[in-house]
Motif scaffolding. Structure first.
Motif, mmCIF file in Angstrom:
data_model
loop_
_atom_site.group_PDB
_atom_site.id
_atom_site.type_symbol
_atom_site.label_atom_id
_atom_site.label_comp_id
_atom_site.label_asym_id
_atom_site.label_seq_id
_atom_site.Cartn_x
_atom_site.Cartn_y
_atom_site.Cartn_z
ATOM 1 N N LEU A 257 0.821 -1.210 0.000
ATOM 2 C CA LEU A 257 0.000 0.000 0.000
ATOM 3 C C LEU A 257 0.858 1.265 0.000
ATOM 4 O O LEU A 257 0.482 2.275 -0.608
ATOM 5 C CB LEU A 257 -0.932 -0.002 1.210
ATOM 6 C CG LEU A 257 -2.025 -1.080 1.210
ATOM 7 C CD1 LEU A 257 -2.913 -0.943 2.431
ATOM 8 C CD2 LEU A 257 -2.876 -1.006 -0.053
ATOM 9 N N ASN A 258 2.004 1.233 0.670
ATOM 10 C CA ASN A 258 2.895 2.393 0.690
ATOM 11 C C ASN A 258 3.838 2.418 -0.504
ATOM 12 O O ASN A 258 4.690 3.318 -0.593
ATOM 13 C CB ASN A 258 3.711 2.410 1.989
ATOM 14 C CG ASN A 258 2.846 2.597 3.217
ATOM 15 O OD1 ASN A 258 1.824 3.270 3.158
ATOM 16 N ND2 ASN A 258 3.243 2.003 4.323
ATOM 17 N N ASP A 259 3.696 1.454 -1.405
ATOM 18 C CA ASP A 259 4.517 1.384 -2.620
ATOM 19 C C ASP A 259 6.002 1.413 -2.268
ATOM 20 O O ASP A 259 6.799 2.103 -2.908
ATOM 21 C CB ASP A 259 4.170 2.538 -3.566
ATOM 22 C CG ASP A 259 4.659 2.264 -4.992
ATOM 23 O OD1 ASP A 259 4.954 1.097 -5.301
ATOM 24 O OD2 ASP A 259 4.745 3.219 -5.776
ATOM 25 N N MET A 260 6.373 0.663 -1.239
ATOM 26 C CA MET A 260 7.770 0.628 -0.808
ATOM 27 C C MET A 260 8.595 -0.365 -1.610
ATOM 28 O O MET A 260 9.820 -0.242 -1.677
ATOM 29 C CB MET A 260 7.841 0.267 0.686
ATOM 30 C CG MET A 260 7.143 1.257 1.591
ATOM 31 S SD MET A 260 6.941 0.629 3.280
ATOM 32 C CE MET A 260 8.629 0.400 3.779
ATOM 33 N N LEU A 261 7.927 -1.337 -2.218
ATOM 34 C CA LEU A 261 8.660 -2.411 -2.882
ATOM 35 C C LEU A 261 7.839 -2.964 -4.025
ATOM 36 O O LEU A 261 6.626 -3.134 -3.908
ATOM 37 C CB LEU A 261 8.971 -3.525 -1.856
ATOM 38 C CG LEU A 261 10.112 -4.474 -2.180
ATOM 39 C CD1 LEU A 261 11.427 -3.727 -2.221
ATOM 40 C CD2 LEU A 261 10.167 -5.582 -1.147
ATOM 41 N N ARG A 262 8.517 -3.227 -5.140
ATOM 42 C CA ARG A 262 7.883 -3.853 -6.301
ATOM 43 C C ARG A 262 8.828 -4.898 -6.874
ATOM 44 O O ARG A 262 10.047 -4.767 -6.751
ATOM 45 C CB ARG A 262 7.592 -2.834 -7.400
ATOM 46 C CG ARG A 262 6.713 -1.667 -7.036
ATOM 47 C CD ARG A 262 6.540 -0.772 -8.241
ATOM 48 N NE ARG A 262 5.965 0.524 -7.905
ATOM 49 C CZ ARG A 262 5.892 1.533 -8.756
ATOM 50 N NH1 ARG A 262 6.375 1.398 -9.988
ATOM 51 N NH2 ARG A 262 5.359 2.675 -8.396
ATOM 52 N N PRO A 263 8.294 -5.925 -7.520
ATOM 53 C CA PRO A 263 9.175 -6.836 -8.253
ATOM 54 C C PRO A 263 9.944 -6.080 -9.334
ATOM 55 O O PRO A 263 9.408 -5.233 -10.028
ATOM 56 C CB PRO A 263 8.188 -7.840 -8.876
ATOM 57 C CG PRO A 263 7.011 -7.820 -7.967
ATOM 58 C CD PRO A 263 6.896 -6.394 -7.482
ATOM 59 N N GLY A 264 11.220 -6.366 -9.436
ATOM 60 C CA GLY A 264 12.082 -5.664 -10.374
ATOM 61 C C GLY A 264 12.900 -4.563 -9.743
ATOM 62 O O GLY A 264 13.843 -4.053 -10.365
ATOM 63 N N ASP A 265 12.575 -4.183 -8.496
ATOM 64 C CA ASP A 265 13.341 -3.142 -7.811
ATOM 65 C C ASP A 265 14.707 -3.684 -7.388
ATOM 66 O O ASP A 265 14.831 -4.853 -6.992
ATOM 67 C CB ASP A 265 12.599 -2.648 -6.563
ATOM 68 C CG ASP A 265 11.404 -1.775 -6.914
ATOM 69 O OD1 ASP A 265 11.254 -1.444 -8.097
ATOM 70 O OD2 ASP A 265 10.634 -1.439 -6.000
ATOM 71 N N TRP A 266 15.700 -2.821 -7.445
ATOM 72 C CA TRP A 266 17.020 -3.150 -6.912
ATOM 73 C C TRP A 266 17.074 -2.627 -5.482
ATOM 74 O O TRP A 266 16.914 -1.429 -5.245
ATOM 75 C CB TRP A 266 18.098 -2.519 -7.786
ATOM 76 C CG TRP A 266 19.489 -2.581 -7.207
ATOM 77 C CD1 TRP A 266 19.943 -3.424 -6.228
ATOM 78 C CD2 TRP A 266 20.607 -1.754 -7.567
ATOM 79 N NE1 TRP A 266 21.267 -3.178 -5.952
ATOM 80 C CE2 TRP A 266 21.708 -2.161 -6.759
ATOM 81 C CE3 TRP A 266 20.787 -0.725 -8.475
ATOM 82 C CZ2 TRP A 266 22.953 -1.560 -6.843
ATOM 83 C CZ3 TRP A 266 22.030 -0.124 -8.564
ATOM 84 C CH2 TRP A 266 23.096 -0.549 -7.768
ATOM 85 N N ILE A 267 17.275 -3.526 -4.520
ATOM 86 C CA ILE A 267 17.330 -3.118 -3.120
ATOM 87 C C ILE A 267 18.627 -3.622 -2.492
ATOM 88 O O ILE A 267 19.216 -4.616 -2.949
ATOM 89 C CB ILE A 267 16.122 -3.636 -2.306
ATOM 90 C CG1 ILE A 267 16.140 -5.168 -2.214
ATOM 91 C CG2 ILE A 267 14.822 -3.145 -2.885
ATOM 92 C CD1 ILE A 267 15.130 -5.733 -1.241
ATOM 93 N N THR A 268 19.055 -2.923 -1.459
ATOM 94 C CA THR A 268 20.202 -3.353 -0.666
ATOM 95 C C THR A 268 19.807 -3.334 0.804
ATOM 96 O O THR A 268 19.222 -2.360 1.287
ATOM 97 C CB THR A 268 21.412 -2.421 -0.880
ATOM 98 O OG1 THR A 268 21.018 -1.070 -0.632
ATOM 99 C CG2 THR A 268 21.934 -2.532 -2.292
ATOM 100 N N VAL A 269 20.089 -4.438 1.490
ATOM 101 C CA VAL A 269 19.848 -4.553 2.930
ATOM 102 C C VAL A 269 21.156 -5.047 3.540
ATOM 103 O O VAL A 269 21.387 -6.259 3.629
ATOM 104 C CB VAL A 269 18.694 -5.529 3.240
ATOM 105 C CG1 VAL A 269 18.314 -5.459 4.721
ATOM 106 C CG2 VAL A 269 17.483 -5.249 2.378
ATOM 107 N N PRO A 270 22.035 -4.137 3.927
ATOM 108 C CA PRO A 270 23.354 -4.567 4.429
ATOM 109 C C PRO A 270 23.270 -5.503 5.624
ATOM 110 O O PRO A 270 24.093 -6.419 5.757
ATOM 111 C CB PRO A 270 24.035 -3.239 4.808
ATOM 112 C CG PRO A 270 23.316 -2.195 4.003
ATOM 113 C CD PRO A 270 21.902 -2.676 3.901
ATOM 114 N N ALA A 271 22.277 -5.297 6.497
ATOM 115 C CA ALA A 271 22.192 -6.124 7.704
ATOM 116 C C ALA A 271 21.934 -7.588 7.372
ATOM 117 O O ALA A 271 22.276 -8.475 8.164
ATOM 118 C CB ALA A 271 21.089 -5.596 8.626
ATOM 119 N N ARG A 272 21.339 -7.859 6.207
ATOM 120 C CA ARG A 272 21.011 -9.236 5.828
ATOM 121 C C ARG A 272 21.773 -9.685 4.583
ATOM 122 O O ARG A 272 21.395 -10.674 3.952
ATOM 123 C CB ARG A 272 19.502 -9.377 5.608
ATOM 124 C CG ARG A 272 18.701 -9.158 6.890
ATOM 125 C CD ARG A 272 17.221 -9.337 6.674
ATOM 126 N NE ARG A 272 16.507 -9.215 7.935
ATOM 127 C CZ ARG A 272 16.166 -10.239 8.709
ATOM 128 N NH1 ARG A 272 16.495 -11.459 8.343
ATOM 129 N NH2 ARG A 272 15.510 -10.045 9.832
#
Length: 406
Positions: free
Chosen positions: A208-223
């Protein structure tokens, strides 16, 4: 009304078999078989005609229309479930009344068809949700794919409501009473399925907040996540790292922790380059007149006053800004700021930072552009009499020792 109609046919069949000389012990059985068999035959003909002729005609009709939404909503699977629901409703209206001479079988048939109606109804709602999801997915670029978690949640709710209704039918209780009875068990279920419930809520927040979509490049250093989102599900988010490994992470981890989404870079079609070199302080000096005369002939000189005394580092900054502004693969609009600036001096020298955006966002071409720019910076610094600070290596010490004859 249907019960009276079926009862009339059943009485007519009983009288007919009686006139034909059928014994009293077989009258009810023959009349029941005739009416029930006739109802089953009608249902089979209804299903055969609709699935063989009507549904293909509807599919061909919607394919001729210019609109695309009807091709998705009126798909074959959804239409088949509609036909199945019609068949179950027809059988529920005909078979139980046809079994009035056998009360036990009639009650079992009534109960069975009520449950079948609920099951087929749940199936129909789920098919409709899938069709709506596919319709929105086709009409948008990537946005609907992130709604998969909401679609799955609605399907789970639909199935749960269907199960409660089936339990109320079997127990001959009101569904509200069944839900109230499940209240105590719900507390235990919330403890057992705590992670799943948190994942569902977090998945809805991400969508609903449009924080994530398939195809997005994300980085989560903690994981140790650095890659492309493959799927945003109800309880998991699937990411393919750039080393081709696939990582699954619960949605609530992305909501509770911070992660970096590079979608804004892709939407803006500009990726930042932010690199710096350290200039040796001892090499910073005023440019001699012969260098000024040489630089005046170059396009980057612009409106600089040749009569003034110019510091080589100042001219070098002007040269690099002109170089950035004239590269076709760099973006120089107002939204994409570019500059060459000096940072606070350090014990190693004066840091010179290059800040710009390139229109190339793919990883490998981006690195090539960044490398070409920095190569040019390293190669052109000597024209201005500047030196880039570099800590002495073992080779430098050996050369110094050899020059002194040590």
């Amino acid at each position: 009304m249907e019960t009276e109609l079926i009862g009339g046919y059943l009485n007519w069949a009983t009288e007919t078999f009686h006139r034909w000389g059928v014994g009293e012990s077989l009258l009810h059985a023959c009349a029941t078989l005739l009416i029930a068999g006739g109802g089953c035959l009608l249902v089979w003909l209804f299903y055969f005609i609709f699935t063989r002729y009507v549904i293909p005609a509807v599919l061909k009709l919607v394919s001729f229309t210019e609109a695309k939404w009807d091709d998705v909503l009126f798909n074959e699977r959804l239409l088949r479930v509609v036909v199945e629901l019609g068949c179950v409703l027809f059988m529920q209206a005909t078979l139980p009344p046809a079994l009035k001479f056998y009360p036990t079988a009639q009650s079992i048939a009534t109960l069975t068809f009520r449950i079948l109606i609920v099951c087929v109804g749940v199936h129909l709602i789920n098919r409709f949700l899938i069709a709506i999801y596919e319709l929105v997915e086709r009409s948008s670029s990537g946005r609907a794919s992130s709604l998969k978690g909401i679609r799955q949640m609605l399907q789970v709710i639909t199935v749960s409501v269907g199960i409660i209704i089936v339990i109320s039918i079997l127990a001959d209780k009101n569904p509200v009473t069944v839900i109230t009875g499940l209240g105590a068990a719900a507390t235990v279920l919330m403890l057992v399925f705590k992670d799943s419930i948190m994942g569902v809520v977090a998945g809805v927040q991400l969508t609903l907040n449009d924080m994530l979509r398939p195809g997005d490049w994300i980085t989560v250093p903690a994981r140790n996540i650095n890659g492309t989102v493959l799927e945003v599900g109800l309880t998991t988010v699937k990411v393919q790292n750039f080393d081709m490994t696939i990582v699954t992470v619960p949605p609530y981890a992305l909501v509770s922790e911070s992660f970096q989404n590079w979608r804004g870079m892709a939407d803006a079609r500009g990726r930042r380059i932010n690199r710096s070199v350290t200039i040796d302080v001892d090499s910073i000096d005023f440019c001699p007149p012969e260098k000024i005369a040489e630089f005046r002939k170059e396009p980057w000189w612009g409106k600089l006053d040749p009569e003034e005394r110019h510091v080589n580092l100042t001219l070098y900054r002007a040269y690099l800004e002109h170089y950035i502004a004239t590269r076709p693969d760099l973006k120089t609009s107002e939204a994409m700021v570019y500059m060459v600036r000096e940072l606070a001096p350090t014990p190693n020298g004066v840091p010179l930072e290059l800040y710009m955006f390139t229109s190339i966002t793919s990883w490998k071409p981006y690195e090539q552009v960044q490398g070409a720019i920095m190569d040019h910076v390293f190669a052109s610094v000597h024209r201005f009499g500047l030196r880039i600070y570099q800590a002495p290596s073992g080779r430098d010490i050996a050369m110094l020792a050899s020059s002194r004859g040590v």
